[in-house]
Design a protein around this motif. Structure first.
Motif, PDB file in Angstrom:
ATOM      1  N   SER A 233       0.833  -1.210   0.000  1.00  0.00           N
ATOM      2  CA  SER A 233       0.000   0.000   0.000  1.00  0.00           C
ATOM      3  C   SER A 233       0.866   1.258   0.000  1.00  0.00           C
ATOM      4  CB  SER A 233      -0.934  -0.013   1.203  1.00  0.00           C
ATOM      5  OG  SER A 233      -0.202  -0.051   2.415  1.00  0.00           O
ATOM      6  N   ASN A 234       1.970   1.228   0.753  1.00  0.00           N
ATOM      7  CA  ASN A 234       2.878   2.382   0.747  1.00  0.00           C
ATOM      8  C   ASN A 234       3.549   2.550  -0.613  1.00  0.00           C
ATOM      9  OD1 ASN A 234       2.374   3.043   3.435  1.00  0.00           O
ATOM     10  ND2 ASN A 234       3.973   1.688   4.184  1.00  0.00           N
TER      11      ASN A 234
ATOM     12  N   ASP B  76       2.290   1.619  -3.526  1.00  0.00           N
ATOM     13  CA  ASP B  76       1.281   2.150  -4.448  1.00  0.00           C
ATOM     14  C   ASP B  76       1.076   3.651  -4.230  1.00  0.00           C
ATOM     15  OD1 ASP B  76       0.966  -0.355  -5.515  1.00  0.00           O
ATOM     16  OD2 ASP B  76      -0.771  -0.872  -4.264  1.00  0.00           O
ATOM     17  N   SER B  77       1.098   4.075  -2.975  1.00  0.00           N
ATOM     18  CA  SER B  77       0.955   5.514  -2.694  1.00  0.00           C
ATOM     19  C   SER B  77       2.140   6.290  -3.250  1.00  0.00           C
ATOM     20  CB  SER B  77       0.842   5.737  -1.182  1.00  0.00           C
ATOM     21  OG  SER B  77      -0.308   5.103  -0.658  1.00  0.00           O
ATOM     22  N   TRP B  78       3.331   5.725  -3.109  1.00  0.00           N
ATOM     23  CA  TRP B  78       4.521   6.407  -3.626  1.00  0.00           C
ATOM     24  C   TRP B  78       4.482   6.498  -5.158  1.00  0.00           C
ATOM     25  CZ3 TRP B  78       8.360   5.108  -7.023  1.00  0.00           C
ATOM     26  CH2 TRP B  78       9.470   5.956  -7.069  1.00  0.00           C
ATOM     27  N   VAL B  79       4.027   5.451  -5.821  1.00  0.00           N
ATOM     28  CA  VAL B  79       3.940   5.476  -7.284  1.00  0.00           C
ATOM     29  C   VAL B  79       2.995   6.580  -7.743  1.00  0.00           C
ATOM     30  CG1 VAL B  79       3.152   4.175  -9.301  1.00  0.00           C
ATOM     31  CG2 VAL B  79       4.568   3.054  -7.584  1.00  0.00           C
ATOM     32  N   ASN B  80       1.878   6.740  -7.026  1.00  0.00           N
ATOM     33  CA  ASN B  80       0.922   7.780  -7.408  1.00  0.00           C
ATOM     34  C   ASN B  80       1.449   9.181  -7.120  1.00  0.00           C
ATOM     35  OD1 ASN B  80      -0.998   5.896  -8.264  1.00  0.00           O
ATOM     36  ND2 ASN B  80      -1.813   5.661  -6.188  1.00  0.00           N
ATOM     37  N   SER B  81       2.275   9.291  -6.082  1.00  0.00           N
ATOM     38  CA  SER B  81       2.799  10.611  -5.715  1.00  0.00           C
ATOM     39  C   SER B  81       4.165  10.439  -5.046  1.00  0.00           C
ATOM     40  CB  SER B  81       1.827  11.326  -4.775  1.00  0.00           C
ATOM     41  OG  SER B  81       2.341  12.584  -4.402  1.00  0.00           O
ATOM     42  N   PRO B  82       5.242  10.339  -5.844  1.00  0.00           N
ATOM     43  CA  PRO B  82       6.578  10.172  -5.255  1.00  0.00           C
ATOM     44  C   PRO B  82       6.924  11.352  -4.344  1.00  0.00           C
ATOM     45  CG  PRO B  82       6.605   9.727  -7.610  1.00  0.00           C
ATOM     46  CD  PRO B  82       5.274  10.328  -7.303  1.00  0.00           C
TER      47      PRO B  82
ATOM     48  N   GLU C 279       6.330  -7.072   2.685  1.00  0.00           N
ATOM     49  CA  GLU C 279       6.897  -6.950   1.345  1.00  0.00           C
ATOM     50  C   GLU C 279       7.703  -5.656   1.301  1.00  0.00           C
ATOM     51  OE1 GLU C 279       7.130  -8.502  -2.687  1.00  0.00           O
ATOM     52  OE2 GLU C 279       5.926  -9.309  -1.050  1.00  0.00           O
ATOM     53  N   TYR C 280       8.973  -5.747   0.892  1.00  0.00           N
ATOM     54  CA  TYR C 280       9.847  -4.574   0.836  1.00  0.00           C
ATOM     55  C   TYR C 280      10.203  -4.275  -0.620  1.00  0.00           C
ATOM     56  CZ  TYR C 280      10.444  -4.745   5.900  1.00  0.00           C
ATOM     57  OH  TYR C 280      10.224  -4.726   7.249  1.00  0.00           O
ATOM     58  N   TYR C 281      10.213  -2.982  -0.931  1.00  0.00           N
ATOM     59  CA  TYR C 281      10.486  -2.521  -2.287  1.00  0.00           C
ATOM     60  C   TYR C 281      11.774  -1.686  -2.268  1.00  0.00           C
ATOM     61  CZ  TYR C 281       5.702  -3.963  -3.266  1.00  0.00           C
ATOM     62  OH  TYR C 281       4.557  -4.704  -3.410  1.00  0.00           O
ATOM     63  N   PHE C 282      12.681  -2.024  -3.189  1.00  0.00           N
ATOM     64  CA  PHE C 282      13.955  -1.319  -3.328  1.00  0.00           C
ATOM     65  C   PHE C 282      13.894  -0.571  -4.650  1.00  0.00           C
ATOM     66  CE2 PHE C 282      14.322  -5.145  -0.853  1.00  0.00           C
ATOM     67  CZ  PHE C 282      15.021  -4.744   0.278  1.00  0.00           C
ATOM     68  N   VAL C 283      13.760   0.746  -4.554  1.00  0.00           N
ATOM     69  CA  VAL C 283      13.370   1.566  -5.701  1.00  0.00           C
ATOM     70  C   VAL C 283      14.487   2.552  -6.048  1.00  0.00           C
ATOM     71  CG1 VAL C 283      11.594   3.079  -6.657  1.00  0.00           C
ATOM     72  CG2 VAL C 283      10.983   1.403  -4.887  1.00  0.00           C
TER      73      VAL C 283
END
Length: 341
Positions: free
Chosen positions: A150-151, A153-159, A189-193
């Motif tokens: 969820s975090n 997805d929020s970052w993708v919509n508004s980095p 789940e961890y995302y490395f961006v």
């Protein structure tokens, strides 16, 4: 004349009293019937959907799942990938976090255009660690570690910088630009961006090394299992109303692609007789409630057709005035006593 005494009114013997109570019961019984119908609809929907659930795995990943031993007579494991096998275990005891899974993800010089991003995601348990080595040919790039889908997805919509880790700069790859390490304390789940918010494309080389903690069955706790080879499925029976645990495990990748996402799915094959009992019992209750409501309505209608008894009035005669007694003769008028001689 005093007020009339009314012997038949709106007390508990009145037909209006019983008519009001009857209508209240009708409303309550109909409300109960509606609730029962909604419960039946929910149960029927679950039976129709067959409790299908899917989780995104990476190769070598493990996940504890929870099909209901009351509603499911078996579970089917679907493995659509062509590079790994998947196994579901029926365990007598809860699995423990003990197994270590070491792997490295390396990408040599991928390009990130302006306002675009590149990421890897892994499901990590407490105690897992990672290290990052990166190299930029030119420019700079922002690096984020984001916990939870969820975090992300929020970052993708508004980095924004709420998940910002640090910024990587170029050094013409004369050596390692940045080395980072971290231990994870919670399961998620961890995302490395890697995100390029600037106007020029960026060439990045990244090496991610993980020491991943995974679930492992305790010795002697495996009651049953089934393995789904690549691009296939398998089905495992579930004992009724048991307290067993279920663990899904995927094997390391045959092509070395540890960062592949695998959409492994599990489905509940319904225990039909349980659904029949749960659905039929409330429906029988609804039939009884509706029949009782119809009977009450007929009774109300019948009571409403009765004529009220006439009002009985007892007439009282006015009170009589007090009786007038004759006054005794005055002392003066009475005869005097004889004189004393």
């Amino acid at each position: 004349m005093g007020p009339p005494i009314v012997w038949w009114g709106y007390g508990w013997r009145s037909p209006y009293y019983w008519e009001t109570r009857a209508w209240s019961r009708v409303v309550v019984t109909l409300a109960i019937a509606v609730v029962i119908i909604l419960i039946v609809a929910v149960v029927a929907t679950r039976f129709e959907n067959n409790s299908v659930s899917a989780s995104y795995f990476s190769p070598g990943d493990t996940r504890v799942i929870g099909p209901s031993s009351t509603f499911c007579e078996s579970t089917t494991l679907n493995n659509p990938t062509s590079t790994v096998s998947a196994t579901v275990y029926l365990l007598q005891n809860k699995p423990v976090l003990s197994a270590k899974n070491n792997f490295t993800v390396t990408n040599q010089f991928f390009t990130i255009l302006n306002t675009e991003y590149q990421y890897w995601s892994f499901y990590l348990y407490p105690g897992s660690t990672y290290t990052l080595s990166s190299c930029l040919v030119s420019g700079s790039v922002n690096y984020y570690i984001i916990k939870g889908k969820s975090n992300f997805d929020s970052w993708v919509n508004s980095p924004d910088s709420s998940y910002y880790s640090y910024q990587l700069y170029s050094n013409l790859c004369g050596g390692i630009n940045k080395t980072d390490g971290q231990t994870f304390n919670s399961e998620d789940e961890y995302y490395f961006v890697f995100y390029n918010e600037f106007y020029t494309p960026v060439n990045v080389a990244v090496t991610l090394t993980f020491n991943r903690i995974e679930y492992a069955p305790l010795p002697g706790s495996v009651m049953d299992s089934c393995t789904a080879p690549p691009s296939s499925s398998c089905t495992m029976a579930i004992p009724y109303n048991s307290d067993y645990w279920f663990l899904v495990e995927t094997t390391p990748p045959s092509d070395g692609q540890w960062d592949a996402n695998i959409n492994v799915g599990t489905s509940c094959n319904a225990r039909v007789w349980v659904y029949v009992v749960i659905v039929l019992a409330p429906l029988i209750g609804v039939v009884v409630i509706v029949a009782s409501t119809i009977a009450v309505c007929c009774c109300i209608k019948k009571m409403s057709g009765y004529q009220s008894l006439p009002t009985t009035t007892i007439q009282q005669s006015p009170p009589s005035p007090p009786k007038q007694n004759d006054q005794p003769p005055s002392y003066a008028a009475s005869s005097a006593p004889p004189p004393y001689q």
